[in-house]
Write a protein that holds these residues in place. Sequence first.
Motif, PDB file in Angstrom:
ATOM      1  N   GLN A 748      -9.786   2.922   2.879  1.00 58.96           N
ATOM      2  CA  GLN A 748     -10.061   3.200   1.482  1.00 58.96           C
ATOM      3  C   GLN A 748     -10.002   4.850   0.630  1.00 58.96           C
ATOM      4  OE1 GLN A 748     -11.770   0.912  -1.339  1.00 58.96           O
ATOM      5  NE2 GLN A 748     -13.101   2.112  -2.384  1.00 58.96           N
ATOM      6  N   SER A 842      -0.871   4.676   0.184  1.00 52.57           N
ATOM      7  CA  SER A 842      -0.886   2.921  -0.995  1.00 52.57           C
ATOM      8  C   SER A 842      -1.933   2.735  -1.621  1.00 52.57           C
ATOM      9  CB  SER A 842      -1.240   1.852   0.444  1.00 52.57           C
ATOM     10  OG  SER A 842      -1.236   0.547   0.196  1.00 52.57           O
ATOM     11  N   GLU A 844      -2.421  -0.094  -2.599  1.00 54.84           N
ATOM     12  CA  GLU A 844      -3.308  -1.400  -2.704  1.00 54.84           C
ATOM     13  C   GLU A 844      -4.200  -0.775  -1.922  1.00 54.84           C
ATOM     14  OE1 GLU A 844      -4.268  -5.548  -2.535  1.00 54.84           O
ATOM     15  OE2 GLU A 844      -2.514  -4.393  -3.731  1.00 54.84           O
ATOM     16  N   LYS A 847      -6.806   1.075  -3.954  1.00 50.92           N
ATOM     17  CA  LYS A 847      -7.508   0.351  -4.311  1.00 50.92           C
ATOM     18  C   LYS A 847      -9.099   0.209  -4.851  1.00 50.92           C
ATOM     19  CE  LYS A 847      -5.806  -3.464  -6.160  1.00 50.92           C
ATOM     20  NZ  LYS A 847      -4.510  -4.056  -6.889  1.00 50.92           N
ATOM     21  N   ASP A 849     -12.749  -2.269  -3.973  1.00 48.32           N
ATOM     22  CA  ASP A 849     -12.411  -3.635  -4.526  1.00 48.32           C
ATOM     23  C   ASP A 849     -13.154  -4.037  -5.646  1.00 48.32           C
ATOM     24  OD1 ASP A 849     -11.476  -3.800  -1.846  1.00 48.32           O
ATOM     25  OD2 ASP A 849     -13.350  -3.531  -0.719  1.00 48.32           O
ATOM     26  N   GLU A 870      -9.127  -5.971 -11.763  1.00 44.47           N
ATOM     27  CA  GLU A 870      -8.554  -6.865 -12.491  1.00 44.47           C
ATOM     28  C   GLU A 870      -9.184  -7.039 -13.715  1.00 44.47           C
ATOM     29  OE1 GLU A 870      -7.838  -7.740  -9.581  1.00 44.47           O
ATOM     30  OE2 GLU A 870      -6.413  -5.659  -8.281  1.00 44.47           O
TER      31      GLU A 870
END
Length: 912
Positions: A748, A842, A844, A847, A849, A870
Motif C-alpha cells: 500500500q 495501482s 486498488e 487504497k 483498507d 466505501e
Amino acid sequence: MDEKYFAQKIEDKWQTKWRETGAFEADVDDTKPKFYALEMLPYPSGNLHMGHVRNYSIGDALAWYKRLKGFNVLHPIGWDSFGQPAEDAAIKRGANPRDWTEANIQHMTGQLQRLGLSYDWSRQMAAHRPDYYKFDQWFFIKMYEMGLAYKKKTQVNWCETDKAVLSNEQASGGLCWRCGNPVTKRDLEQWFLKTTNYADQLLDDMAEIETGWAEKVLKRQRDWIGRSEGAFVDFEVQSPKSKVRSSDSSDRIKVFTTRIDTIYGANAIVVAAEHPIVEANYEHFSDETKVIIENIKADKLKVTDHDAEIEKEGVDTGLEAVNPFSGEELPIWVGNYVMIEYGTGAVMSVPAHDERDFEFARKYHLPIRQVISEPHLAHEHHQMQTMSLEQAFTDYGVLVHSDNWNGKTSDDAKKAMTEYAVKHGFGEGATTYRLRDWGISRQRFWGAPIPVVYCEKCGIVPEKYENLPIELPQNMVLSDDIAGTSPLAKDENFVNTVCPNCGEPAKRETDTMDTFVDSCWYYFRYTDPQNGDLPFDPKVAEYWTPVDQYIGGDDHAVMHLIYTRFWTKVMRDIGLVKFNEPVKRLLTQGMVVGETFFDMIPNPEEPESAGKRQYFPPSSVTVERDAKGKIISAKSADGIVLKSAIERMSKSKGNGVDPDEMVEIYGADASRLFVLFAAPAENELVWNESGIEGTTRFLQRVWRFVHKWQAKLSEPSAVVDGLNSTNSNANENPPATTGGSDSRKLRQKTHQSIKRVTENFESLQFNTPVAALMELSNALYDFKGEPETASDADVFAIREAVESLILMLAPFAPHAAEELYSVLVGNENGMLANRARFPEFSAELAKSDEIEIPVQINGKLRSRLIASPEASNDELQKMALEDEKVREWTNGKEIVKVVVVPKRLVNIVVKG
RNA sequence: GCCGGCGUGGUCUAAAUGGCAAAGACGCGAGUCUUAGAAACUCGUUAAUGUGAGUUCAAAUCUCACCGCCGGUACCA
C-alpha cells in the motif's frame, strides 16, 4: 555490490558507461512522444556556481522522469560564449578571448559531467564558434531584407565602466545590468531590430502560454511592453509676438493623452527640453529660459538615483497653444518630467486629474481646474468654478465645466471626444508603447560581426549569404583605449573588403551584435546542430520544438525571454517554424543565496553616497547569533564591525559554495538530491551546508537495505516476471489478499508513494517527492522480517517497494539508482538500455483498507471513527451519531445540522 | 510612492477543491560502537499557522485592515 555506498566509485563508473554508450543521445523517432527539456545555457565564466547546479538538477530530474515515462527526450546543453568577460580577460591579461573561452568551456564541461547530468553532448553548441554565429549573421540579413533591421543615430545607454553600449533592458533603472554602475548617454550610429513591429503580438500571444508561465513573468513583460491606449491631439501654436494663427502644420504640437476627457482642465502644454518646438524657437527665448532648458537637459544625463524623487522643474517659453476643444490659449512650458522618448514628447497638463501635473502646477502657481467629478457630486461641482483640491483626482467620473460634454461619463467622453477630434482633423485615437526597438550594435570585439558593408557607390549593402560567416580575426590585440569605436575598426584586414554588390573596394561594419542575439535561437540549433546551410532544418525542428519545459532564473524575464519570443515570431514569418510561442512551460527557479558580510568604504569622489561594499569571506568573520539563528553582530578578523545581508551567491561576495568541492565531499547524487529537497524550486534557497548530510544518509540507508536483501532481491523466483519487462505493474502481481498484513501494508505504501511522486513531477514539485521516497525507505526499515525467514509474499512486497524506490530515485540520484538497479536485474547495461519504466501505481493497492474519520462537534475534534473507504455519507453520519464519545457531547442538545465531507470528516452542529 | 509575492516548530519545509495543522529533513538530547572524538547506527524531541477583524458548520487556505520580509518598477502622460 560493495557493502558500503561509495559515491565517488559508482559515479565515475556510471558516468563512463553513459559516455561510452551515448545513453542520452536522442534522435527523431516518430513512434514515441517527444519531450524537450531545456535549461538556460550558461555563460562560460570558468566555474559552475550553485545556481547552475540547481537549474540543471531540476532539468535533469525532469528529463530522467520523462525518459522513464517512455518519452523521447531531448536534453541538450551549450554555451553562451560571446560577451564581455572574455574580452576583459584579453585586455587585462593579454589572453586570446577564443582560447580563454574554449578553456573555460572545457573546464565547465568537466564540472557538468561530474554532476552526472544526462545531456546529449553531441548536440552542444557554442555561440562564439563561426558555425554558430554564421547564422546570427544569416538572421540579421534576413531581417534586413524584411525591413526589420535598420540603422539610426541615437542617444544610447553607455556604461563607462564596461565601455559598452547597453540596450534599454540592460540599462533598466539607469544602472548597468552587469556591473551596477550608472549609465550615461552618448550619440552613436546603431543597428536596431524592430521589436516594436511585434509589440501587439508579444502582448496578445501571451494568451497561448498563460497556463505554463508564471504570472509574475508575464506581468513584467506586459509592463515592459507597456501598451497604452489613448489619443493624439494637435494644439496649434501661436507666436506671442504675432498672435496670428499659423496654418502651417509644423506649428502644431501633438500630445499623447489617455485622458482626452480631461482636456477642458488643461492649463498648459508641457514639452520635453529636447522637443523640436524648443529648438525651433530657441533664439527667441530669454537667456534665463535658455539656462533652465539647458540645465534640464544636463540633468537628464545624470544618474537617476533609485529612491530620490526628482523635483519638478520647468520654464514658461512664452509660446502659446490653442486648446482645440475650448479655444483657450494655453502657455507652453518646458518641463523636466516630460520624456522625449515616450509618446510625442509633449503632454497637456491637467493638474486637477494627474498627479504629476498637479505637483507642477502647485510649484509654479498655475491654475487648477476640476473637470471630472465623482458622479454623485457632479451637480454641486456644476456650480463651482474652481476647487481647492488637496490632491489630483485621477479616477474616472463625470465631466463638468466642459461645455457640451458636461454630464458624460469619462468612458463615453473619451470615445466621443476622440471621434470629434478626428472629424475636425486635430486628433486621432492612438496606442503607444513603452517598448522600443532593440539596439543590437556593440562596439566590442567578442561578438558576431554585423554582416554589412559600406560602399561609396552602393551605400549600405548586406553581405551575401554565401560569404558567411564573416569571421572575427584570429589574433587581434585588444587594449583598453577604446572610446566608443569597435576594436575591429583597427584591423585593416577586417575592415577593407569589396562591395558584394559592385565589387569595388568597400568597408565593413565593425560593430558586433549584442549577445542576447545568440541566446534567441540556440535551442532551435540543438535540434540540428551540424546544419551548414540553414540555422536548422525546419522539418527536424518541427519534431522537437516548441520547448516543452524551459527552466531558468527569472532575472531573464524581460530580456532574454522577450527577445526570444520576438525572434520566434520572425522565424515564423520567414517560414522556419509554424508556431507563435517557442516555450510552452517556463519554470523560474529561485536564486541560491548565502550570507554576506561587508564594510562600507566611502567613495571620496561622492562623499554624499553611502559608498561601496567591501566583502569579507564568511570564514574570516566572527558571528554572534540569537536563538533563532539571526545574526546579532559580526566582526572581521581585525575587529571591524561588519554589516550582513543575504545575497545571491558569487565569488566576489565570498558567499559562494564550490560545486566541485561539494561533489568531492558528498558526491554528485547527494548534492543534487539536496538542492532539490531543500526548498521548492521557485523559492529562494538560502544555503545551509548542514542539511546535505541528511541526503547522504538517506542514500546510504537505501544502499544498506538493498545490500542486506541482495540475495533475495535478485532471485528470479521472487517476482512473477523479471525486471526486464517494460513494466512492473500491479496486474502481474499476486492478488492483494495473499500475504500477511505487513506485506499488504508495505505494498500500500509503495503504491501511495508512486502516486505521490508521479503527481509531484507532473506539477513540477521536486522537494516533496524526495520526502515521499524517504518515507518509503523508512517503511522498508519498519518492515519486520529478515531475508532468511521472509515468506514469498514478504519478498514480493519488498522487491516491489525496492524496485519502485530505485526507479523513482533515478531522476534525483541517477548514479546510485543505476548501480542498485544493476543489482536487481543482474546486468550493467543501465536502466535505459533495459527499457526500465517509471513504476505505475495501482489505485486498488494504494487504497487503504480502512480510513479514520475525525468527528467534530461544532468544529472541534471530539472523536474518531474507523470506517471502510466505501462507507457512504449516510453510514458515516449514522456511525458518528452512535459513537459513544460523540453522544457525551450531544446528549440533551439539539442537533442543528450534520455536515459530512465524503471520506474525510463529519461535523455535528449542536445548540444548547 | 505604485505593483506583485510571501509570513507554519529552534531551522528548511509539508498539508488537491476551505475539512484531523507536521509527512520529510536539519538541529537538539540520550544510547550503541569506539581508548577518545568524529562517522555510522538505535531511540527520543514538551513545541508552530505574523497581528486584528470578517465570511463559514469548518480558515494556514477566502475577504478586509495592519505589521514584517522579498522581488519588480520609477515621473509612460
